[in-house]
Scaffold this motif. Structure first.
Motif, mmCIF file in Angstrom:
data_model
loop_
_atom_site.group_PDB
_atom_site.id
_atom_site.type_symbol
_atom_site.label_atom_id
_atom_site.label_comp_id
_atom_site.label_asym_id
_atom_site.label_seq_id
_atom_site.Cartn_x
_atom_site.Cartn_y
_atom_site.Cartn_z
ATOM 1 N N UNK A 54 0.074 11.199 6.280
ATOM 2 C CA UNK A 54 1.016 12.113 6.949
ATOM 3 C C UNK A 54 0.726 12.209 8.443
ATOM 4 N N UNK A 55 -0.556 12.210 8.809
ATOM 5 C CA UNK A 55 -0.924 12.287 10.222
ATOM 6 C C UNK A 55 -0.464 11.061 10.996
ATOM 7 N N UNK A 56 -0.332 9.938 10.292
ATOM 8 C CA UNK A 56 0.115 8.701 10.936
ATOM 9 C C UNK A 56 1.636 8.539 10.859
ATOM 10 N N UNK A 57 2.320 9.610 10.516
ATOM 11 C CA UNK A 57 3.776 9.584 10.491
ATOM 12 C C UNK A 57 4.378 9.178 9.168
ATOM 13 N N UNK A 58 3.557 9.086 8.122
ATOM 14 C CA UNK A 58 4.062 8.664 6.825
ATOM 15 C C UNK A 58 4.790 9.767 6.083
ATOM 16 N N UNK A 59 5.805 9.371 5.329
ATOM 17 C CA UNK A 59 6.553 10.299 4.489
ATOM 18 C C UNK A 59 6.578 9.755 3.063
ATOM 19 N N UNK A 60 6.239 10.613 2.114
ATOM 20 C CA UNK A 60 6.215 10.167 0.715
ATOM 21 C C UNK A 60 7.626 9.759 0.282
ATOM 22 N N UNK A 61 7.766 8.498 -0.183
ATOM 23 C CA UNK A 61 9.095 8.004 -0.547
ATOM 24 C C UNK A 61 9.216 7.628 -2.017
ATOM 25 N N UNK A 62 8.102 7.262 -2.650
ATOM 26 C CA UNK A 62 8.154 6.824 -4.043
ATOM 27 C C UNK A 62 6.898 7.280 -4.780
ATOM 28 N N UNK A 63 7.047 7.498 -6.070
ATOM 29 C CA UNK A 63 5.904 7.770 -6.939
ATOM 30 C C UNK A 63 6.116 7.048 -8.262
ATOM 31 N N UNK B 233 15.094 4.885 -3.980
ATOM 32 C CA UNK B 233 15.364 3.716 -4.822
ATOM 33 C C UNK B 233 15.709 2.456 -4.031
ATOM 34 N N UNK B 234 15.283 2.369 -2.787
ATOM 35 C CA UNK B 234 15.523 1.141 -2.035
ATOM 36 C C UNK B 234 14.649 0.023 -2.586
ATOM 37 N N UNK B 235 15.127 -1.198 -2.465
ATOM 38 C CA UNK B 235 14.411 -2.358 -3.009
ATOM 39 C C UNK B 235 13.193 -2.674 -2.158
ATOM 40 N N UNK B 236 12.025 -2.699 -2.808
ATOM 41 C CA UNK B 236 10.778 -2.995 -2.101
ATOM 42 C C UNK B 236 9.865 -3.730 -3.067
ATOM 43 N N UNK B 237 9.176 -4.738 -2.563
ATOM 44 C CA UNK B 237 8.312 -5.557 -3.403
ATOM 45 C C UNK B 237 7.284 -4.687 -4.137
ATOM 46 N N UNK C 224 7.108 -7.928 1.974
ATOM 47 C CA UNK C 224 8.323 -7.462 1.313
ATOM 48 C C UNK C 224 9.445 -8.458 1.583
ATOM 49 N N UNK C 225 9.611 -9.394 0.682
ATOM 50 C CA UNK C 225 10.549 -10.502 0.891
ATOM 51 C C UNK C 225 12.010 -10.050 0.868
ATOM 52 N N UNK C 226 12.251 -8.798 0.492
ATOM 53 C CA UNK C 226 13.616 -8.287 0.421
ATOM 54 C C UNK C 226 14.057 -7.600 1.710
ATOM 55 N N UNK C 227 13.218 -7.627 2.722
ATOM 56 C CA UNK C 227 13.536 -6.946 3.982
ATOM 57 C C UNK C 227 13.211 -7.876 5.145
ATOM 58 N N UNK C 228 14.240 -8.581 5.635
ATOM 59 C CA UNK C 228 14.038 -9.550 6.710
ATOM 60 C C UNK C 228 15.057 -9.337 7.823
ATOM 61 N N UNK C 229 14.693 -9.792 9.021
ATOM 62 C CA UNK C 229 15.628 -9.715 10.144
ATOM 63 C C UNK C 229 16.467 -10.995 10.225
ATOM 64 N N UNK D 230 16.283 -8.182 -17.632
ATOM 65 C CA UNK D 230 16.647 -6.948 -18.335
ATOM 66 C C UNK D 230 15.642 -5.837 -18.061
ATOM 67 N N UNK D 231 14.412 -6.220 -17.786
ATOM 68 C CA UNK D 231 13.345 -5.236 -17.699
ATOM 69 C C UNK D 231 12.963 -4.798 -16.308
ATOM 70 N N UNK D 232 13.751 -5.149 -15.301
ATOM 71 C CA UNK D 232 13.395 -4.744 -13.943
ATOM 72 C C UNK D 232 14.628 -4.726 -13.071
ATOM 73 N N UNK D 233 14.623 -3.870 -12.066
ATOM 74 C CA UNK D 233 15.686 -3.871 -11.069
ATOM 75 C C UNK D 233 15.291 -4.709 -9.858
ATOM 76 N N UNK D 234 14.096 -5.305 -9.909
ATOM 77 C CA UNK D 234 13.670 -6.216 -8.856
ATOM 78 C C UNK D 234 14.171 -7.614 -9.237
ATOM 79 N N UNK D 235 14.869 -8.301 -8.330
ATOM 80 C CA UNK D 235 15.471 -9.594 -8.682
ATOM 81 C C UNK D 235 14.458 -10.633 -9.156
ATOM 82 N N UNK D 236 14.905 -11.503 -10.045
ATOM 83 C CA UNK D 236 14.101 -12.633 -10.495
ATOM 84 C C UNK D 236 14.575 -13.859 -9.718
#
Length: 364
Positions: free
Chosen positions: A346-355, A133-137, A277-282, A20-26
Motif C-alpha cells: 500500500x505504501x508503494x501505491x498498490x491497491x488490492x485487486x484480486x484474491x 476480473x481483468x485478464x492477467x497471467x 503477462x502475455x495478455x497485456x502488450x503495447x 472448460x476449466x479456465x477463463x484464461x485462454x488456451x
C-alpha cells in the motif's frame, strides 16, 4: 437428460477440453507447457457429461464440465480447472461429489485445490467475490458459487492470497542511502550498473550460464526451507521451476528471474522471479505488465536490504527502453495473513485487486 461422469487419461482429449476449466485462454503456444505438466503429474480428468436427445431419438453425450486430478504424495489428491459451463448448483455438486468419491475410493486423506497446472500460466485458487476480473497471467476467474458449494461440502480455507496492483516505480539501488552505507557505490557502478562494490552481495539475472543443475538445486533448497507453507502450494517444485524458466525465456526477458549470492561464501542467499503477462502488450508487442510472483531471502540475510536491492535492479531494467519490454504495472501477491507485506504494498501505491482461495477437505 441425465448426468454422469467419466475419467480420462488421454492427454490430447484433456487439452481439447481444458478450456472448460479456465477463463484464461488456451493459446497454441501454451500447449507444450500443458502437455509437459500432464505427463509429469500423471494427471487425469473427470468429465461431467450430460446425455441429450438429438434428432430421430438418438442420444448424444455433451461434456459440460471438468476437473483435473493428480497426486504428488500418498495422501493428497490435487484438483484443478474445476468448472462447469452453466455454473448451475446441481451440476457443480454432481462433479464435486465425483471428485470426493474418487479421493475416498483411492485412499487419499486430503483433497486440495484448485491447482491449475501449469500454474505459471493458469495459477491456482478460486477467485474471491469482489475481485477485479481483468485478464492477467496466473489469475484464474470464476463466480463465487464454487467456493460456497465446496465449503458446504466440508472444504476449509487452507490459504488466501491477495494481489496488489502496483505501479512500477523506479528505484535506483545506487541512490538508496542504506545500500550506499553498506558500500554498494565503492566500485565501478558508473560503467557497470550491476557492480555492487563493497556491498557483500552479487546480483545476477537469468542467463545461459546461470541455470546449471547446481544453481537449480540451490534455488529449490532455498524455497523448500525458507518459504512459508503458503508459498509452496504447487507440488513437484522441480517441474514447476523448469516451466517458469522456460516461460520467462520464451515470453519475457532474462531480467525477470534473478539470483543473489553472498560474495564471501559464494552461497545463493536470495532469488525471485516475475511472470510476463502475455495478455497485456503495447502496439510494439512489448509487455506492459508482469506479476512479481515470488522472492525468497535466507533468514540470516534479511536485514541487509536485499529486497530493496532486488526490486531496484529488476525495476530499473523493466523501465529501461534499451531492454525488452517496458513495464508500467505489476501484481504483487501477498498472503492475506501477512500484514507487514500488505502495508508495504500500500505504501508503494498498490491497491488490492484480486484474491484467491486454496481449499482443502480432510477425508474421514
Amino acid at each position: 437428460m441425465s448426468l454422469h461422469t467419466r475419467i480420462s487419461e488421454d492427454s490430447q482429449e484433456i487439452i481439447n477440453y481444458i478450456h472448460l476449466g479456465t477463463f484464461i485462454p488456451v493459446l497454441s503456444e501454451f500447449k507444450k507447457y500443458i502437455m509437459s505438466d500432464l505427463k509429469a503429474y500423471d494427471a487425469k480428468v473427470i468429465f461431467l457429461e450430460k446425455k441429450l436427445e438429438a434428432q430421430f431419438g438418438e442420444m448424444t453425450e455433451n461434456i459440460i464440465g471438468m476437473t483435473l486430478i493428480f497426486g504428488d504424495s500418498d495422501d493428497i489428491l490435487y484438483f484443478g480447472f474445476f468448472n462447469v459451463y452453466d455454473h448451475k448448483k446441481e451440476h457443480i455438486e454432481f462433479l464435486l461429489n465425483a471428485l470426493i468419491d474418487f479421493g475416498k475410493s483411492n485412499n487419499f486423506q486430503k483433497i486440495r485445490g484448485p491447482i491449475n497446472i501449469p500454474t505459471v500460466i493458469y495459477g491456482w485458487g478460486f477467485m474471491v467475490e469482489g475481485s477485479k476480473k481483468d485478464l492477467f497471467i496466473g489469475c484464474p476467474i470464476n463466480p463465487p458459487i464454487y467456493q460456497k458449494i465446496f465449503k458446504k461440502k466440508g472444504f476449509k480455507i487452507l490459504f488466501k492470497e491477495d494481489r496488489y496492483d502496483m505501479p512500477s516505480l523506479k528505484l535506483n539501488p545506487h541512490k538508496v542511502k542504506k545500500l550506499i552505507e553498506l558500500g554498494i557505490n565503492e566500485g565501478d557502478y558508473q560503467n557497470n550498473f550491476f557492480d555492487t562494490g563493497n556491498y557483500p552481495y552479487q546480483f545476477m539475472t537469468l542467463g545461459k550460464d546461470e541455470i546449471t543443475p547446481k544453481i537449480f538445486d540451490e534455488v529449490l533448497l532455498l524455497y523448500s526451507k525458507y518459504m512459508p507453507p503458503s508459498g509452496q502450494i504447487t507440488p513437484k517444485k522441480a517441474q514447476n521451476g523448469k516451466n517458469i524458466i522456460n516461460f520467462i525465456e520464451e515470453f519475457g526477458a532474462k531480467w525477470m528471474m534473478w539470483f543473489v549470492r553472498e560474495k564471501k561464501t559464494g552461497k545463493l542467499v536470495a532469488n525471485g522471479y516475475a511472470i510476463p503477462n502475455v495478455f497485456d502488450k503495447n502496439e510494439k508487442e512489448e509487455l506492459n505488465s508482469m506479476g512479481f510472483q515470488s522472492w525468497v531471502v535466507h533468514p540470516n540475510h534479511r536485514r541487509n536490504y536485499l529486497s530493496i536491492l532486488m526490486y531496484g535492479f529488476v525495476i530499473t531494467q523493466a523501465k529501461d527502453r534499451k531492454t525488452p519490454h517496458y513495464i508500467k504495472r505489476g501484481l504483487w501477491p501477498v498472503g492475506a495473513e501477512n500484514i507487514a507485506n500488505a502495508n508495504a504494498a500500500k505504501k508503494m501505491g498498490g491497491k488490492k485487486s484480486k484474491s484467491h482461495l486454496i481449499l482443502q477437505l480432510l477425508i474421514s
